[in-house]
Motif scaffolding. Structure first.
Motif, PDB file in Angstrom:
ATOM      1  N   ARG A 464       2.880  26.096  22.341  1.00  0.00           N
ATOM      2  CA  ARG A 464       1.724  25.305  21.902  1.00  0.00           C
ATOM      3  C   ARG A 464       1.958  23.819  22.188  1.00  0.00           C
ATOM      4  O   ARG A 464       1.041  23.110  22.612  1.00  0.00           O
ATOM      5  N   TYR A 465       3.174  23.319  21.961  1.00  0.00           N
ATOM      6  CA  TYR A 465       3.477  21.933  22.321  1.00  0.00           C
ATOM      7  C   TYR A 465       3.284  21.712  23.826  1.00  0.00           C
ATOM      8  O   TYR A 465       2.709  20.703  24.263  1.00  0.00           O
ATOM      9  N   LYS A 466       3.778  22.642  24.626  1.00  0.00           N
ATOM     10  CA  LYS A 466       3.714  22.485  26.081  1.00  0.00           C
ATOM     11  C   LYS A 466       2.284  22.524  26.610  1.00  0.00           C
ATOM     12  O   LYS A 466       2.006  21.980  27.686  1.00  0.00           O
ATOM     13  N   SER A 467       1.378  23.137  25.860  1.00  0.00           N
ATOM     14  CA  SER A 467       0.000  23.267  26.338  1.00  0.00           C
ATOM     15  C   SER A 467      -0.851  22.036  26.057  1.00  0.00           C
ATOM     16  O   SER A 467      -1.978  21.933  26.560  1.00  0.00           O
ATOM     17  N   VAL A 468      -0.345  21.087  25.270  1.00  0.00           N
ATOM     18  CA  VAL A 468      -1.133  19.909  24.892  1.00  0.00           C
ATOM     19  C   VAL A 468      -1.197  18.928  26.059  1.00  0.00           C
ATOM     20  O   VAL A 468      -0.196  18.648  26.729  1.00  0.00           O
ATOM     21  N   ASP A 469      -2.369  18.386  26.287  1.00  0.00           N
ATOM     22  CA  ASP A 469      -2.553  17.284  27.239  1.00  0.00           C
ATOM     23  C   ASP A 469      -2.269  15.986  26.481  1.00  0.00           C
ATOM     24  O   ASP A 469      -3.078  15.533  25.667  1.00  0.00           O
ATOM     25  N   TRP A 470      -1.113  15.374  26.744  1.00  0.00           N
ATOM     26  CA  TRP A 470      -0.619  14.283  25.902  1.00  0.00           C
ATOM     27  C   TRP A 470      -1.269  12.946  26.255  1.00  0.00           C
ATOM     28  O   TRP A 470      -0.688  12.100  26.918  1.00  0.00           O
ATOM     29  N   THR A 471      -2.498  12.771  25.788  1.00  0.00           N
ATOM     30  CA  THR A 471      -3.181  11.485  25.910  1.00  0.00           C
ATOM     31  C   THR A 471      -2.606  10.508  24.889  1.00  0.00           C
ATOM     32  O   THR A 471      -1.961  10.911  23.909  1.00  0.00           O
ATOM     33  N   PRO A 472      -2.810   9.197  25.073  1.00  0.00           N
ATOM     34  CA  PRO A 472      -2.292   8.224  24.086  1.00  0.00           C
ATOM     35  C   PRO A 472      -2.756   8.500  22.663  1.00  0.00           C
ATOM     36  O   PRO A 472      -1.986   8.321  21.715  1.00  0.00           O
ATOM     37  N   SER A 473      -3.984   8.957  22.486  1.00  0.00           N
ATOM     38  CA  SER A 473      -4.474   9.211  21.133  1.00  0.00           C
ATOM     39  C   SER A 473      -3.756  10.399  20.495  1.00  0.00           C
ATOM     40  O   SER A 473      -3.467  10.395  19.287  1.00  0.00           O
ATOM     41  N   LYS A 474      -3.443  11.415  21.288  1.00  0.00           N
ATOM     42  CA  LYS A 474      -2.723  12.571  20.744  1.00  0.00           C
ATOM     43  C   LYS A 474      -1.273  12.214  20.415  1.00  0.00           C
ATOM     44  O   LYS A 474      -0.711  12.699  19.428  1.00  0.00           O
ATOM     45  N   VAL A 475      -0.683  11.362  21.241  1.00  0.00           N
ATOM     46  CA  VAL A 475       0.672  10.889  20.940  1.00  0.00           C
ATOM     47  C   VAL A 475       0.680  10.124  19.623  1.00  0.00           C
ATOM     48  O   VAL A 475       1.557  10.325  18.763  1.00  0.00           O
ATOM     49  N   ALA A 476      -0.303   9.233  19.457  1.00  0.00           N
ATOM     50  CA  ALA A 476      -0.385   8.445  18.216  1.00  0.00           C
ATOM     51  C   ALA A 476      -0.622   9.356  17.015  1.00  0.00           C
ATOM     52  O   ALA A 476      -0.059   9.126  15.928  1.00  0.00           O
ATOM     53  N   SER A 477      -1.427  10.391  17.193  1.00  0.00           N
ATOM     54  CA  SER A 477      -1.691  11.324  16.084  1.00  0.00           C
ATOM     55  C   SER A 477      -0.429  12.077  15.690  1.00  0.00           C
ATOM     56  O   SER A 477      -0.161  12.296  14.496  1.00  0.00           O
ATOM     57  N   LEU A 478       0.371  12.498  16.685  1.00  0.00           N
ATOM     58  CA  LEU A 478       1.612  13.199  16.374  1.00  0.00           C
ATOM     59  C   LEU A 478       2.585  12.270  15.653  1.00  0.00           C
ATOM     60  O   LEU A 478       3.273  12.691  14.712  1.00  0.00           O
ATOM     61  N   GLN A 479       2.640  11.009  16.076  1.00  0.00           N
ATOM     62  CA  GLN A 479       3.514  10.054  15.408  1.00  0.00           C
ATOM     63  C   GLN A 479       3.131   9.880  13.937  1.00  0.00           C
ATOM     64  O   GLN A 479       3.978   9.877  13.045  1.00  0.00           O
ATOM     65  N   LYS A 480       1.827   9.764  13.669  1.00  0.00           N
ATOM     66  CA  LYS A 480       1.365   9.639  12.282  1.00  0.00           C
ATOM     67  C   LYS A 480       1.639  10.910  11.486  1.00  0.00           C
ATOM     68  O   LYS A 480       1.957  10.850  10.295  1.00  0.00           O
ATOM     69  N   LEU A 481       1.511  12.060  12.144  1.00  0.00           N
ATOM     70  CA  LEU A 481       1.793  13.329  11.477  1.00  0.00           C
ATOM     71  C   LEU A 481       3.232  13.349  10.962  1.00  0.00           C
ATOM     72  O   LEU A 481       3.493  13.695   9.803  1.00  0.00           O
ATOM     73  N   TYR A 482       4.186  12.953  11.826  1.00  0.00           N
ATOM     74  CA  TYR A 482       5.592  12.976  11.436  1.00  0.00           C
ATOM     75  C   TYR A 482       5.900  11.971  10.325  1.00  0.00           C
ATOM     76  O   TYR A 482       6.819  12.176   9.538  1.00  0.00           O
ATOM     77  N   GLN A 483       5.134  10.888  10.286  1.00  0.00           N
ATOM     78  CA  GLN A 483       5.423   9.844   9.303  1.00  0.00           C
ATOM     79  C   GLN A 483       4.780  10.095   7.940  1.00  0.00           C
ATOM     80  O   GLN A 483       5.293   9.628   6.925  1.00  0.00           O
ATOM     81  N   HIS A 484       3.670  10.849   7.909  1.00  0.00           N
ATOM     82  CA  HIS A 484       2.909  10.938   6.661  1.00  0.00           C
ATOM     83  C   HIS A 484       2.623  12.360   6.174  1.00  0.00           C
ATOM     84  O   HIS A 484       2.327  12.537   4.989  1.00  0.00           O
ATOM     85  N   ALA A 485       2.707  13.345   7.040  1.00  0.00           N
ATOM     86  CA  ALA A 485       2.317  14.708   6.647  1.00  0.00           C
ATOM     87  C   ALA A 485       3.360  15.329   5.718  1.00  0.00           C
ATOM     88  O   ALA A 485       4.523  14.915   5.700  1.00  0.00           O
ATOM     89  N   PRO A 486       2.979  16.335   4.927  1.00  0.00           N
ATOM     90  CA  PRO A 486       3.943  17.062   4.103  1.00  0.00           C
ATOM     91  C   PRO A 486       5.068  17.643   4.955  1.00  0.00           C
ATOM     92  O   PRO A 486       4.894  17.921   6.144  1.00  0.00           O
ATOM     93  N   ILE A 487       6.215  17.805   4.314  1.00  0.00           N
ATOM     94  CA  ILE A 487       7.407  18.250   5.035  1.00  0.00           C
ATOM     95  C   ILE A 487       7.975  19.515   4.393  1.00  0.00           C
ATOM     96  O   ILE A 487       7.709  19.828   3.241  1.00  0.00           O
ATOM     97  N   SER A 488       8.763  20.226   5.201  1.00  0.00           N
ATOM     98  CA  SER A 488       9.571  21.339   4.718  1.00  0.00           C
ATOM     99  C   SER A 488      11.004  20.841   4.604  1.00  0.00           C
ATOM    100  O   SER A 488      11.517  20.173   5.508  1.00  0.00           O
ATOM    101  N   MET A 489      11.668  21.149   3.477  1.00  0.00           N
ATOM    102  CA  MET A 489      12.997  20.594   3.203  1.00  0.00           C
ATOM    103  C   MET A 489      14.099  21.644   3.310  1.00  0.00           C
ATOM    104  O   MET A 489      13.935  22.784   2.887  1.00  0.00           O
ATOM    105  N   GLN A 490      15.218  21.225   3.883  1.00  0.00           N
ATOM    106  CA  GLN A 490      16.484  21.930   3.733  1.00  0.00           C
ATOM    107  C   GLN A 490      17.296  21.158   2.692  1.00  0.00           C
ATOM    108  O   GLN A 490      17.854  20.101   2.987  1.00  0.00           O
ATOM    109  N   CYS A 491      17.307  21.666   1.468  1.00  0.00           N
ATOM    110  CA  CYS A 491      18.121  21.097   0.393  1.00  0.00           C
ATOM    111  C   CYS A 491      19.152  22.169   0.092  1.00  0.00           C
ATOM    112  O   CYS A 491      18.983  22.982  -0.823  1.00  0.00           O
TER     113      CYS A 491
END
Length: 558
Positions: A464-491
């Motif tokens: 699914r990652y490989k199928s994305v057409d990585w336009t600047p807006s999609k890159v920016a969206s992925l960056q925001k996702l990593y910075q603000h979206a809920p996370i799964s933890m290894q504790c």
């Protein structure tokens, strides 16, 4: 304002010139250079820099000052100095991270305004110039050593191999402390061995762990190997020996600890060479004189998963990994832990790595930072102060990666062409928390794939990652996702079991009060002589070692 002093020696023939300086990652472009020439036995010096086209430029502000210089019998010796922080954007700002020192002997002194010829062979030495001034380690007279090594294996002819070897620690009837360890690399195999870890097996001392000697198994491990997770020694490219502080040692031996360990060696063989033998591993120094605390190693940063990825063509893409308050609240001892050393780790695209420390939403001083990180120089760095981390604190490790030369997505994973983002922190007193890392929550990532028009024909994250057409807006969206979206933890504990709690969907820590950047104290156009008398002198012995290398090694061509 402090000064930094240099002593430079080299063999320079008549008509030749000498360059010495710094650049962000060892390139000859964008470099801060001192150019030295000779004339009738005397030495002259110019403060220069190079642009993106390798054209040498004279610095408008000549901040490097020649103290003395002589050229005799084709031997050049120059001593010079500069302010530690010159407040000149054309001068390299030396910090506590990795410094890439470059040097070259040229045919004819390089002239400002001319392009440095591609035939110039430029030497490169990576060093940490600013090391903390720490007390000498206490080495008891009964200290002895043992090695955990690969048993003369044959390196597989494939790009990446994690080689596993199950062996035993020496028989010790009473508890001992490891007080120092270092990598032992088979001579000639420096290009193959990327990093090494020794995992202690958390099993009953009477349990016999299954023998194993071969490529690492992603699945199908025996229960005993699943328990081999507690790191007691680690090495990576560029690392030197680490001495544990006088307060702590790593516990081995005695009736309550298993002797079994799992040696893991990450082997990198991109040229697919065959028949190469390897006996690399780690050497431990041990004493019966116990220190006040047991030491431990904890992993911070990102899980080893392809849920985290870097789009192609990015000059600076940030991957954050979280150790959240909910985990440290239940996993750290009531009085917390003290971190004394840190080893930052990425694969080939890592350019900058740092770990921030937060308490109740307030940012405290950083744990560690390397603004010029190199995957080829991954030292275990002793910190200038032991960082006190309390239950409820958060630690956020960020890796800034560059995929500017890559045309396809870079996924997280174990291969050298995939990426990691980890900070191995060394601390005391030891606790059960072994891994405190995160990845983006599954449902958040799946929602991103929907919005990014990723393929719906596969549930495989990589596809699914490989199928994305990585336009600047999609890159920016992925960056925001990593910075603000809920996370799964290894504790996780050292046995791989998660601490009690629901870790699949957690919020990233809220930062209420970021820490202000430290002021450099630079005032525009302060003349050099105005602060000449008030400077504190710094002598950096590391430079002597760099210069010795310089006179013998010009194999690296940039």
């Amino acid at each position: 304002m402090a000064r930094i002093y240099f002593e430079l020696s080299a063999t320079v023939l008549p008509g030749q010139g000498l360059m010495f300086g710094f650049s962000d990652y060892g390139d000859v472009t964008g470099a801060d250079l001192v150019v030295l020439g000779t004339h009738f036995g005397k030495v002259n010096l110019k403060d220069c820099w190079t642009d993106k086209n390798r054209i040498l430029r004279m610095d408008f502000r000549q901040n490097y000052a020649l103290t003395s210089g002589e050229w005799r019998n084709n031997k050049l010796l120059a001593r010079f100095h500069r302010r530690f922080d010159t407040c000149d954007p054309m001068d390299y700002a030396i910090d506590t991270g990795t410094t890439h020192v470059i040097f070259a002997v040229t045919q004819g002194p390089p002239q400002p305004g001319q392009q440095l010829p591609s035939s110039v062979k430029v030497g490169l030495q990576r060093v940490q110039l600013l090391k903390p001034d720490l007390p000498q380690p206490d080495i008891p007279p009964d200290t002895w050593s043992f090695d955990i090594l690969n048993p003369n294996i044959t390196i597989p002819a494939r790009d990446t191999t994690y080689w596993w070897f199950v062996t035993q620690l020496p028989q010790l009837p009473t508890k001992n402390h490891v007080i120092q360890y270092e990598g032992v690399i088979t001579k000639g195999n420096e290009e193959f061995v990327h990093h090494i870890e020794v995992f202690h097996c958390q099993v009953d001392p009477l349990v016999k762990v299954t023998s194993y000697n071969g490529p690492g198994m992603a699945e199908g491990k025996s229960p005993e190997l699943e328990a081999c997770r507690e790191v007691i020694g680690a090495w990576a490219m560029g690392a030197s020996a680490i001495y544990l502080p006088n307060e702590a040692g790593t516990a081995i031996g005695g009736p309550h600890l298993s002797r079994y360990v799992l040696l893991e060696v990450h082997l990198n063989n991109p040229k697919l060479k065959t028949g190469v033998k390897d006996s690399s591993g780690i050497r431990f120094r041990v004493t019966r004189h116990l220190r006040p605390y047991d030491s431990g190693i904890m992993e911070l940063g990102l899980e080893y998963t392809n849920k985290m990825a870097i789009p192609p063509g990015q000059s600076a893409f940030t991957l954050p990994g979280y150790c959240i308050p909910e985990c440290t609240s239940i996993a750290l001892p009531p009085n917390g832990i003290r971190i004394y050393a840190s080893q930052l780790h990425t694969h080939l695209t890592g350019k900058r790595v740092f770990t921030k420390h937060f308490r109740a939403g307030i940012e405290l001083p950083e744990l560690n930072r390397d603004n010029h990180y190199s995957p080829h120089f991954q030292e275990i760095r002793t910190l200038p102060r032991h960082v006190h981390v309390l239950p409820g604190d958060a630690l956020v490790t960020s890796c800034v990666d560059s995929t500017a030369n890559r045309s396809s997505i870079t996924l997280g994973g174990f291969s050298i062409r995939e990426e990691m983002c980890v900070n191995y922190v060394h601390y005391y007193p030891r606790c059960q928390l072994e891994v405190c890392k995160s990845s983006v929550a599954d449902h958040s990532l799946h929602r991103f794939f929907q919005l990014a028009n990723a393929t719906q024909n596969s549930d495989d994250v990589a596809e699914r990652y490989k199928s994305v057409d990585w336009t600047p807006s999609k890159v920016a969206s992925l960056q925001k996702l990593y910075q603000h979206a809920p996370i799964s933890m290894q504790c996780n504990t050292s046995s791989g079991v998660r601490f009690p709690g629901y870790w699949s969907t957690k919020s990233v820590p809220r930062i209420l009060l970021p820490r202000k950047s430290a002021s450099t104290g630079c005032v525009k156009d302060i003349p050099w002589k105005a602060t000449h008398q008030s400077c504190k002198v710094y002598y950096l012995e590391t430079f002597y070692m760099v210069m010795v290398t310089m006179t013998h090694n010009f194999a690296s061509k940039i």
